[in-house]
Structure formats: C-alpha cells, structure tokens
Design an enzyme around this catalytic site. Structure first.
Site, PDB file in Angstrom:
ATOM      1  N   TYR A   4      27.332  69.647  28.745  1.00 45.70           N
ATOM      2  CA  TYR A   4      25.599  69.399  29.152  1.00 45.70           C
ATOM      3  C   TYR A   4      25.384  69.494  30.225  1.00 45.70           C
ATOM      4  CZ  TYR A   4      26.032  67.123  24.595  1.00 45.70           C
ATOM      5  OH  TYR A   4      26.139  66.657  22.897  1.00 45.70           O
TER       6      TYR A   4
ATOM      7  N   LYS B  88      40.093  68.416  22.106  1.00 42.46           N
ATOM      8  CA  LYS B  88      41.526  70.001  20.969  1.00 42.46           C
ATOM      9  C   LYS B  88      41.677  70.268  21.890  1.00 42.46           C
ATOM     10  CE  LYS B  88      38.709  71.482  17.226  1.00 42.46           C
ATOM     11  NZ  LYS B  88      39.639  71.255  17.129  1.00 42.46           N
TER      12      LYS B  88
ATOM     13  N   ASP C 198      38.673  66.555  16.001  1.00 40.73           N
ATOM     14  CA  ASP C 198      38.116  66.559  14.284  1.00 40.73           C
ATOM     15  C   ASP C 198      39.017  65.993  13.984  1.00 40.73           C
ATOM     16  OD1 ASP C 198      40.402  68.316  15.098  1.00 40.73           O
ATOM     17  OD2 ASP C 198      39.301  70.505  14.022  1.00 40.73           O
TER      18      ASP C 198
ATOM     19  N   ASP D 248      29.374  61.987  22.431  1.00 45.36           N
ATOM     20  CA  ASP D 248      28.234  62.463  21.404  1.00 45.36           C
ATOM     21  C   ASP D 248      28.226  62.088  19.911  1.00 45.36           C
ATOM     22  OD1 ASP D 248      25.589  62.650  21.465  1.00 45.36           O
ATOM     23  OD2 ASP D 248      24.868  64.308  22.160  1.00 45.36           O
TER      24      ASP D 248
ATOM     25  N   ASP E  20      27.730  58.085  17.216  1.00 44.58           N
ATOM     26  CA  ASP E  20      26.459  58.507  16.237  1.00 44.58           C
ATOM     27  C   ASP E  20      27.367  58.501  14.633  1.00 44.58           C
ATOM     28  OD1 ASP E  20      24.614  58.496  18.081  1.00 44.58           O
ATOM     29  OD2 ASP E  20      23.572  60.619  17.222  1.00 44.58           O
TER      30      ASP E  20
END
Ligand SMILES: NC(=O)c1ccc[n+]([C@@H]2O[C@H](COP(=O)([O-])OP(=O)(O)OC[C@H]3O[C@@H](n4cnc5c(N)ncnc54)[C@H](O)[C@@H]3O)[C@@H](O)[C@H]2O)c1
Length: 370
Positions: free
Chosen positions: A142, A193, A226, A250, A254
């Site tokens: 970001y 990852k 993942d 992020d 959620d």
C-alpha cells in the site's frame, strides 16, 4: 491508582453516539474506584472540517501525542463527499495513524456464545472463538514505491505497485505477535507467500530467526496466506495469534470479522513503537465499523465494538487486564440476557437502543465489581 490520560475523538455519524457509552463506562469506573481516567475530547473528520476546514487540527494532534491512549469513534459521511481530498474526513484518521507511527493493527475475532447463531459458519466452528489477527499497518504494497500507472503509448497502460519490507518492519511486528501470544494461548501463526514472493521469503526468515533467538517458548507455525485463509473458515479455533503483512492482513482480518456476526461487534487497536524514555507505546483504539450514516441520529447503533475497543485500551495501553476482562464478561452477560441492538437481532431477543445496551453493560460491570 495511576491516572490515565485518554483523548476521545468521537468523529461523525454514529461515532459520537457510541462514544457516549464509553463516557458512561469511564464515569462509572472513576466513581467506583475501578479506574482513574482524565478525559479530553477533540474533533476529527467531517465535524472538524466544518469547524476548522481541516480533518484534524495541530492542537488535537498534540493532545493525541500526549495521551496514554486515543479512543476513536468513526469519521465520514455523504455530506463531506465533495470536500477537497487532502481535508476529507479520512485524512484525520490517516494523519493520526501516520504521525503516531501505528504499525501494528490488532483485530480480535471473538464469538460470544450468545451470537454464535449469527455467524455464517456452523455453531461448533465459531462458538467461543477467540483469536487475533495482527496486521502490519504502515508498510508493504500500500505504501511501496514506485506506485504508478504509465501510458505505454500503444493503447496499453502499465500499473505498478511495489511490495517492500525491511527487516526491522518484520521484526517489530513479529515481536508484538510473540508478546501477545505469551499473554494468551502461546501460539503464533505467521502467514506470507514465500513460494512466490521475495517479501514472503524475508518475512519467513525474519520471523523464524526472531523466534529462535528470543521466543522459543512460544509455539510458531508458518502457513502460506492463501492456505491460511482457507483454514480460517475451515477451523478457526486452531489459531491464537495470526501475524501477517498489510495486504494479506487487510483481507484475512475481514474474513475473520465475519466469523463473529456483525460489524457493530468488532473492536481494534493500533500500536506504535515503545518509547525508549517513557516505556509507553502510542496507541489508538477504534471500532472496525464506519460512521454508519444510514442509522446515525436514531439511537440504534450497537455500542459494543466501541466499548470493546475501550476494553482493548485497558489491556494494551493501561495495564488493566483485569478490568478489560470484566468489560468483556459484562458484554457477554448483557448479550446472554437476550438484549440485542437491531444489527444483531435474533428470534426471541429484546431489541434495545444504543443507550439501553450501554446501560446494561455498565449494569453487568457493577455486578462483576461488587
Ligand atoms: N474508521 C472509520 O472511521 C471508517 C471506517 C469505515 C468507513 N468509514 C466511513 O463511514 C461512512 C459509511 O461507510 P460504510 O457504510 O461503508 O460502512 P459502515 O461501517 O459505516 O456501515 C456499514 C453497514 O453496517 C452498519 N453498521 C456499522 N456499524 C454499526 C453499528 N455500530 N451498529 C449497527 N450497525 C452498524 C451500518 O448501518 C451500515 O448498514 C463512509 O463515509 C466511510 O468512508 C469510516
């Protein structure tokens, strides 16, 4: 008893409505010897823009720097959709995060037994769930440079975001994870990852080395982010503290949020570095939800995320873990009475207002303190 300086920033929409319930709770705690809070208030977001044409003033920033904890409501609303970008309501929140150096975002996912039915997963998967997603908040993709869209001149454009992490950024967030785990069930799961990303390779290496050097007593496991997302909905109770980067955090936070039912239930904490002189951390506590303009002014907002955020301030900034436990128990007890705000209503439950839910929680605190 130590005096604790709190800066309350209610903000816009339902922010001030749910903050009233924090004031009720601090007044009760002050009056009953359960705390000694010195409270200041300030404007942030749209209301600050209306008063000062800016989303937060320097004077309020100075108070935020001086406070033991900042308790933030929510900002924004359609009436400020067209104000200049630099002074939009969210700019106040971003300035606080940036200038206080809040790099560690703690999001608990707790499923109160009384609400297990409102999760989209089966009751036995979520009932009694209590995990933390720890997200790195100030680095990664970001913020990394270059961050551009370039016209290639052949009818194509190229967009670039850059994922960057330095050793110190990974080290300090991993340290927070291990320290948190030591006070809980002593397990950290690190997610990245490393199979496809260099930042993942470094992340894995730094977390592993820090663990071997200083935190061997904590159980550490690594999952690819993942696969971790899949595990989070398959059997979330396998986790205690999940630590991950800004982007994966992020998304994973959620996902974890929805395990527990409503947005009105979710608190969060953002922590900065420990100050070498004072040994204190800058910190801000806020509900995950926004200003909910659709229900603002009606007195129906759920104050639990806000009150639980205040509870996190007691736990992580003010060294008041016992009182933080009491707030969580009081919330669980109010829900177990069958009281529900409209967002978490269920069959047979009694629908209550923001103020009634706040009163019930303070009432349960009274019983617990007696
Ligand atoms: N940290 C923040 O201050 C923050 C976070 C997210 C959104 N926002 C801002 O809030 C405004 C509204 O955004 P949004 O609608 O996407 O998100 P939101 O979280 O405000 O609302 C989403 C939905 O959840 C409901 N809801 C949220 N909190 C609730 C509570 N405590 N009790 C009962 N119901 C609740 C709302 O009524 C709405 O239907 C926008 O201006 C947005 O930019 C601010």
């Amino acid at each position: 008893m130590a005096t604790h300086k709190l800066l309350l920033l209610p903000g816009d929409g339902i922010g001030p409505e749910v903050m009233v319930e924090v004031k009720k709770l601090t007044a009760f705690m002050n009056a009953h010897g359960l705390g000694n809070f010195e409270i200041e208030e300030g404007l942030v977001g749209g209301c600050c823009y209306d008063a000062h044409k800016i989303a937060i003033t320097d004077a309020t920033m100075a108070k935020a720097h001086a406070a033991d904890a900042v308790i933030f409501g929510a900002v924004g609303g359609p009436q400020w959709d067209r104000v200049p970008y630099e002074v939009r309501p969210e700019a106040g929140l971003l300035r606080l995060r940036k200038e206080l150096g809040l790099f560690a975002n703690i999001r608990p996912a707790i499923c109160y037994p009384a609400l297990a039915e409102s999760s989209s997963l089966k009751r036995d998967v979520v009932d009694g769930l209590d995990i933390i997603i720890l997200r790195e908040l100030t680095g990664g993709v970001y913020f990394g440079e270059p961050k551009t869209i370039t016209d290639l001149g052949n009818g194509q454009k190229r967009a670039i975001d850059t994922q960057v992490y330095d050793t110190y950024e990974i080290d300090r967030i991993a340290r927070v994870a291990f320290e948190l785990a030591r006070k809980r069930r002593n397990k950290v799961t690190s997610m990245e990852k490393r199979n496809v990303m260099k930042t993942g390779v470094l992340w894995h290496e730094v977390v592993k080395e820090l663990h071997a050097r200083e935190y061997k007593d904590v159980a550490l496991e690594h999952q690819l982010a993942d696969a971790g997302g899949m595990q989070l909905v398959r059997w979330p109770k396998q986790f205690d503290v999940i630590v991950t980067d800004n982007l994966f955090g992020d998304m994973l936070s959620d996902i974890a949020a929805m395990l527990t039912g409503s947005l009105g239930m979710l608190p969060s904490a953002s922590l900065g570095e420990v100050d070498a002189k004072t040994k204190k951390r800058k910190a801000m506590y806020e509900p995950v939800h926004g200003s909910a303009p659709d229900i603002a002014g009606k007195g129906v907002a759920n104050p639990i995320a806000m009150l639980a955020s205040f509870g996190m301030a007691l736990r992580y900034s003010l060294n008041m873990a016992k009182e933080a436990d009491q707030i969580e128990a009081a919330i669980a007890a109010a829900l177990a009475q069958g009281l529900r705000t409209a967002d978490i209503k269920s069959e047979g439950a009694k629908i209550v207002t923001t103020a009634e839910m706040g009163d019930a929680i303070v009432g349960e605190m009274k019983k617990l303190a007696a």
